[in-house]
Design an enzyme around this catalytic site. Structure first.
Site, mmCIF file in Angstrom:
data_model
loop_
_atom_site.group_PDB
_atom_site.id
_atom_site.type_symbol
_atom_site.label_atom_id
_atom_site.label_comp_id
_atom_site.label_asym_id
_atom_site.label_seq_id
_atom_site.Cartn_x
_atom_site.Cartn_y
_atom_site.Cartn_z
ATOM 1 C CE LYS A 175 -1.516 -1.682 3.648
ATOM 2 N NZ LYS A 175 -2.536 -1.926 4.966
ATOM 3 C CB THR A 209 -5.871 8.430 8.073
ATOM 4 O OG1 THR A 209 -4.788 8.846 8.631
ATOM 5 C CG2 THR A 209 -6.285 9.277 6.519
ATOM 6 N N GLY A 211 -6.790 3.498 11.494
ATOM 7 C CA GLY A 211 -7.559 2.216 11.036
ATOM 8 C C GLY A 211 -7.609 1.958 9.698
ATOM 9 C CB THR A 212 -6.383 3.632 6.447
ATOM 10 O OG1 THR A 212 -5.134 3.674 6.815
ATOM 11 C CG2 THR A 212 -7.127 4.840 6.683
ATOM 12 N N GLY A 213 -5.489 0.689 7.366
ATOM 13 C CA GLY A 213 -5.067 -0.676 7.226
ATOM 14 C C GLY A 213 -5.731 -1.701 7.395
ATOM 15 C CB CYS A 214 -7.595 -2.468 10.804
ATOM 16 S SG CYS A 214 -6.030 -2.321 11.832
#
Length: 274
Positions: A175, A209, A211-214
């Site tokens: 990402k 932003t 928690g975007t990865g989760c």
């Protein structure tokens, strides 16, 4: 009609924006029934992580056994696993279920900068968990930790994806949200047949932003549980997180959470138009 089911194995976020809470919210939005195995409890909010409290190992093992014995899981994802002890235990358990797609989100550092994984766990991440992954979803800093060199360009992202794939993961999604490109957030997906795909989305001027990865990896997990291909799942995940960031909630006094219902609301609005 069969109800699609998935499981997240991760830490809890008392602020509700990341970890188990973000995963369950995302599963629900994608009409997937979510189950969970909590590895650690965190005391955190949008301003930072105040404490990390691992669940006793017996409790983690019993959660794993309870969930996998009863539910028809279409896919599983891992998030924060604290240290190498928990990583080994989770990996050894998941080895018994090789047919269930596994998404590994190698969570290492919280948005506020707090370390969420002990340094010694990196070796075990590479040796025990990555080889089990159907898909691994590192951001740029996490990918740099995995490959042990800097990633400065799009060419570097491609090289790193191949290096991570050689560690055993079938598919790799790097990402690019942390990249220097100011106009687009570009992600690179390398699939198990060696094909590469770029997925680009606009950048938004927002601090919300957390928690975007989760959330991104949870959406992918939900789509895989439905039987979607990795490419289809990642494309949906990219659209989901794009909407979640764009339609900000402005919650909290720090780096607030993304909007987990934004994509579903957008889909429903489009359905009404048609």
């Amino acid at each position: 009609m069969r109800t699609v089911q998935a499981c997240t194995i991760a830490g809890s976020d008392s602020g509700g924006g990341a970890g188990i809470q973000a995963d369950i919210k995302t599963f629900q939005e994608r009409e997937v029934f979510g189950t969970s195995v909590i590895v650690a409890i965190t005391a955190q909010n949008t301003k930072g992580v105040n404490g990390i409290y691992p669940i006793p190992m017996q409790g983690v093992q019993e959660q794993l056994e309870a969930v996998f014995a009863d539910f028809d899981l279409g896919a599983v994802k891992t998030g924060m696993l604290v240290d190498e002890t928990y990583m080994i235990a989770v990996a050894n358990f998941l080895k018994k279920y090789p047919l269930i797609p596994l998404v590994v989100d190698p969570v290492m550092i919280a948005k506020g900068g707090a370390s969420l994984m002990a340094a010694e766990a990196m070796k075990e991440m590479k040796e025990t968990l990555v080889p089990l992954a159907t898909l691994i979803t590192p951001n740029l800093p996490e990918a740099e930790e995995l490959v042990e060199h800097t990633i400065m360009s799009e060419d570097d992202m491609v090289v790193a994806a191949y290096e991570i794939q050689k560690m055993g993961s079938c598919n790799v999604l790097i990402k690019g949200g942390h990249g220097a490109n100011q106009r687009e957030a570009k992600d690179y997906l390398l699939t198990d047949d060696g094909t590469g795909y770029w997925l680009a989305g606009p950048r938004y001027e927002t601090k919300h932003t957390h928690g975007t990865g989760c959330t991104y990896s949870a959406c992918i997990t939900a789509e895989l549980a439905k039987g979607k291909s990795v490419l289809e799942a990642v494309r949906t995940g990219k659209a989901f997180i794009d909407a979640a960031i764009k339609d900000e909630l402005k919650i909290g006094h720090g780096q607030g959470p993304t909007n987990h219902w934004a994509f579903g609301r957008k889909e429903r609005a489009n359905d009404e138009k048609n």
